[in-house]
Design an enzyme around this catalytic site. Structure first.
Site, PDB file in Angstrom:
ATOM      1  N   GLU B  65       0.814  -1.225   0.000  1.00 51.60           N
ATOM      2  CA  GLU B  65       0.000   0.000   0.000  1.00 51.60           C
ATOM      3  C   GLU B  65       0.839   1.262   0.000  1.00 51.60           C
ATOM      4  O   GLU B  65       0.525   2.232  -0.705  1.00 51.60           O
ATOM      5  CB  GLU B  65      -0.970   0.002   1.192  1.00 51.60           C
ATOM      6  CG  GLU B  65      -2.076  -1.044   1.109  1.00 51.60           C
ATOM      7  CD  GLU B  65      -1.690  -2.403   1.681  1.00 51.60           C
ATOM      8  OE1 GLU B  65      -0.500  -2.605   1.976  1.00 51.60           O
ATOM      9  OE2 GLU B  65      -2.578  -3.260   1.820  1.00 51.60           O
ATOM     10  N   HIS B 134     -11.039  -4.878  10.294  1.00 53.53           N
ATOM     11  CA  HIS B 134     -11.696  -4.788   8.982  1.00 53.53           C
ATOM     12  C   HIS B 134     -13.061  -4.130   9.084  1.00 53.53           C
ATOM     13  O   HIS B 134     -13.919  -4.356   8.242  1.00 53.53           O
ATOM     14  CB  HIS B 134     -11.850  -6.183   8.358  1.00 53.53           C
ATOM     15  CG  HIS B 134     -10.563  -6.795   7.909  1.00 53.53           C
ATOM     16  ND1 HIS B 134      -9.647  -7.326   8.781  1.00 53.53           N
ATOM     17  CD2 HIS B 134     -10.025  -6.945   6.666  1.00 53.53           C
ATOM     18  CE1 HIS B 134      -8.610  -7.793   8.107  1.00 53.53           C
ATOM     19  NE2 HIS B 134      -8.809  -7.577   6.819  1.00 53.53           N
TER      20      HIS B 134
END
Lengths: 326, 339
Positions: B65, B134
């Site tokens: 990322e 998450h």
């Protein structure tokens, strides 16, 4: 390919420009911080990471690049910016936080930018990697033929960003070069203490890249290897890691006592501006007196830029509040 | 606009339609990120686009990322218009520097020499028992930092219009889509009100203009993203009990339409703010502070925040429901603010 003599003299002049600018910055920096060192005091506040000793790395690489190529420089960006031909007055104005600096005082010494020169910088270690790779990708997508070059120090190779981007550059076969200026120190931690292998260019194997190494801190040798690096990157074969052994003559930042650097290492420091002058004189490229007049010329030019910057106005404080968005 | 075909789309399909149109009409637009080429993005925004545009313009990345957000920043500086898919908002933790120190800062630090016309797509929020790494909304972690516009649409019409606007913007825009509102199959049936009738044509929505979802006179409820639907459920129930609730969806956290919120509270004198993100130092606090700074004497009672009570999001269903800004919690807050 070795540079021709005209290029060599230009490289020498450019090294001296960077060196004399850093000398003047250092002088002004300390003058305002004596007897008590206050980092916020004086004409040049904040941290200054001078390029003393690493000038050869900038000229030997940047002189090989073309107008279509992109550069991201590190927290130590002066020599790279000057080698790219960015106006010394504008650099000095930015370092002094003046209204007519490169970024009108919004950036400072670690944040030098010039669109005309396709030049960005970032003060956070290894964070120029992604942008330079992205510039390489954009150049390829647009069919413009440029490459992306990221400059950083050897300690940056231990950042996650470095490995992530090298891997992506390898996967996408990007026209990308990472120039590692290995001055052996990440602030106060030596390369031996921080890095598992001796040569970071050996890491090229992991990323399907070409790894090149120059140990001389000599502009001609660096120019030669950078020519090989750019030919490889432009050919579409993939990225290059170009590792350059160099010396950090004024510590991590101005004011760094460098007590952690062993005395024998300090004694072995080489000054590339002196070595290169001697080389050019010995090879008959310039005479001793021509070298003297080059030095005098450069000092005059830089001193004039320093005076210009000192006399330049500070920005309107209200400018702090705008500019986050287009 | 042509609304005659009655196409009702989910948020994911509406956003995808905008991406597809922009990619067809601007060769500088491309997408990169996690699982976009064949998978179509975890939240469906790139569904089928890989086949249409090929692997060079729907570019799968490694799970790197920091690397690919930095890379997108450089591509944007060099004239492209990247759309970055980061899957879960929680993952900003591994690339926060690339977001806040690169993408968000280059325009300011270069005094506008370089623009960063880039969109970062994040799937935010929970409510489907996916655990503490998450399920976070994390609006404030992004909206707090200067240099990025942050949008969090709650319905498909806004999703399409804001996606067009985000891609065309010369600024760095973070586009946060709540997973339970997306309408992507494995996140369950979409919330009906998150689906909208979608015009065929491209259209943009201006950043920083709130939408009054429902007019009312007794209480103002400001809610963002998934919480808008919870607020509407609470408002409809309380309508039956004779409480008139005005629901405002700012739609963009940066810029925030403070004026519309303040105007509503001038009318109602009562304020509840609902958000799925953590409470302290968050969106809910920002809204209340903004009203108090402007209208300190307008309140008939103290405003109330309905947000995550500063706790890690638990997995087990009853515990997760306890920390979400559910309609039950919002309803109770409205009753409390009416006392």
């Amino acid at each position: 390919m070795l540079p021709d003599n005209e290029t060599r003299v230009k490289m020498y002049r450019t090294m001296l420009t960077s060196r004399h600018m850093d000398d003047r910055i250092m002088e002004l920096y300390y003058k305002d911080k004596t007897p008590v060192f206050d980092i916020a005091a004086g004409l040049i506040p904040g941290e200054i990471h001078s390029s003393h000793g690493q000038e050869a790395c900038a000229v030997g690489t940047v002189f090989v690049l073309g107008q279509e190529d992109w550069i991201t420089a590190a927290h130590r960006p002066h020599h790279t910016a000057i080698a790219r031909g960015i106006c010394v007055k504008k650099i000095l104005c930015e370092i002094m936080g003046k209204a007519n600096g490169l970024s009108a005082g919004r950036g400072g010494h670690m944040h030098l930018y010039s669109k005309e020169h396709k030049f960005c910088s970032s003060g956070i270690i290894a964070e120029g990697m992604g942008p330079a790779a992205g510039m390489a990708l954009a150049s390829r997508m647009q069919g413009k033929g440029g490459i992306g070059v990221c400059y950083l120090g050897e300690a940056a190779v231990n950042q996650g960003a470095w490995h992530e981007v090298m891997n992506m550059a390898g996967v996408y076969k990007l026209p990308f070069i990472c120039v590692i200026e290995d001055n052996n120190w990440g602030v106060s931690v030596s390369k031996a203490a921080s890095t598992a292998i001796a040569r970071n260019s050996d890491r090229a194997t992991s990323y399907n890249a070409l790894g090149l190494y120059v140990d001389s801190n000599d502009p001609d040798d660096i120019y030669n290897k950078m020519t090989e690096a750019t030919e490889y990157a432009r050919s579409g074969k993939g990225p290059v890691i170009l590792e350059l052994k160099t010396y950090r003559l004024q510590g991590h930042m101005l004011g760094d006592p460098q007590h952690y650097v062993p005395e024998e290492e300090k004694l072995a420091f080489r000054d590339c501006t002196i070595d290169y002058k001697n080389k050019l004189v010995n090879e008959g490229v310039i005479t001793e007196s021509e070298a003297d007049s080059i030095i005098a010329d450069i000092k005059n030019e830089v001193d004039e830029a320093v005076e210009f910057a000192i006399k330049s106005p500070l920005p309107d404080a209200q400018n702090a509040l705008t500019g986050n968005f287009v | 606009m042509n609304m005659s075909n009655n196409r009702v789309l989910t948020m994911a399909r509406a956003g995808r339609e905008a991406v597809k149109w922009e990619m067809e009409n601007d060769k500088n637009v491309f997408m990169l990120g996690e699982d976009v080429y064949k998978f179509g993005g975890v939240f469906g925004t790139a569904d089928g686009l890989g086949e249409i545009f090929g692997a060079d313009r729907i570019l799968d990345t490694p799970i790197s990322e920091t690397g690919f957000i930095g890379l997108a920043t450089g591509a944007a500086i060099a004239g492209m218009r990247p759309i970055v898919e980061l899957a879960f908002a929680d993952f900003i933790g591994v690339c926060y520097s690339a977001i806040v120190n690169l993408a968000a800062k280059h325009h300011y630090l270069s005094n506008g020499e370089f623009k960063v016309p880039m969109v970062l797509m994040l799937g935010s929020g929970g409510g489907y028992n996916n655990g503490g790494q998450h399920s976070q909304a994390l609006h404030a972690c992004l909206a707090h930092m200067p240099g990025m516009k942050v949008i969090a649409p709650s319905n498909a019409y806004d999703a399409k219009g804001f996606m067009h606007a985000a891609i065309r913007s010369d600024d760095f825009v973070v586009y946060m889509g709540q997973k339970r509102t997306s309408g992507v199959g494995f996140f369950g049936a979409p919330i009906p009100d998150s689906m909208s009738e979608i015009p065929d044509e491209p259209y943009t929505i201006e950043f920083g203009v709130a939408r009054t979802v429902k007019e009312g006179t007794d209480v103002t409820v400001v809610a963002i993203s998934w919480a808008v639907h919870q607020a509407m459920d609470a408002a409809k129930e309380l309508e039956k009990e004779g409480i008139s609730v005005e629901v405002i969806d700012p739609r963009t956290l940066v810029p925030l339409d403070r004026e519309s919120i303040i105007n509503s509270v001038r009318k109602t004198g009562r304020l509840v703010v609902a958000d799925e993100d953590y409470q302290s130092y968050g969106f809910t606090s920002e809204v209340i502070a903004s009203v108090i700074e402007s209208e300190p004497n307008v309140f008939k009672s103290a405003p109330i925040r309905v947000a995550n009570p500063d706790t890690t999001i638990p997995y087990s269903r009853p515990m997760e429901q306890q920390v979400l800004p559910t309609s039950a919690r919002i309803k109770q807050a409205i009753l409390d603010v009416m006392k």
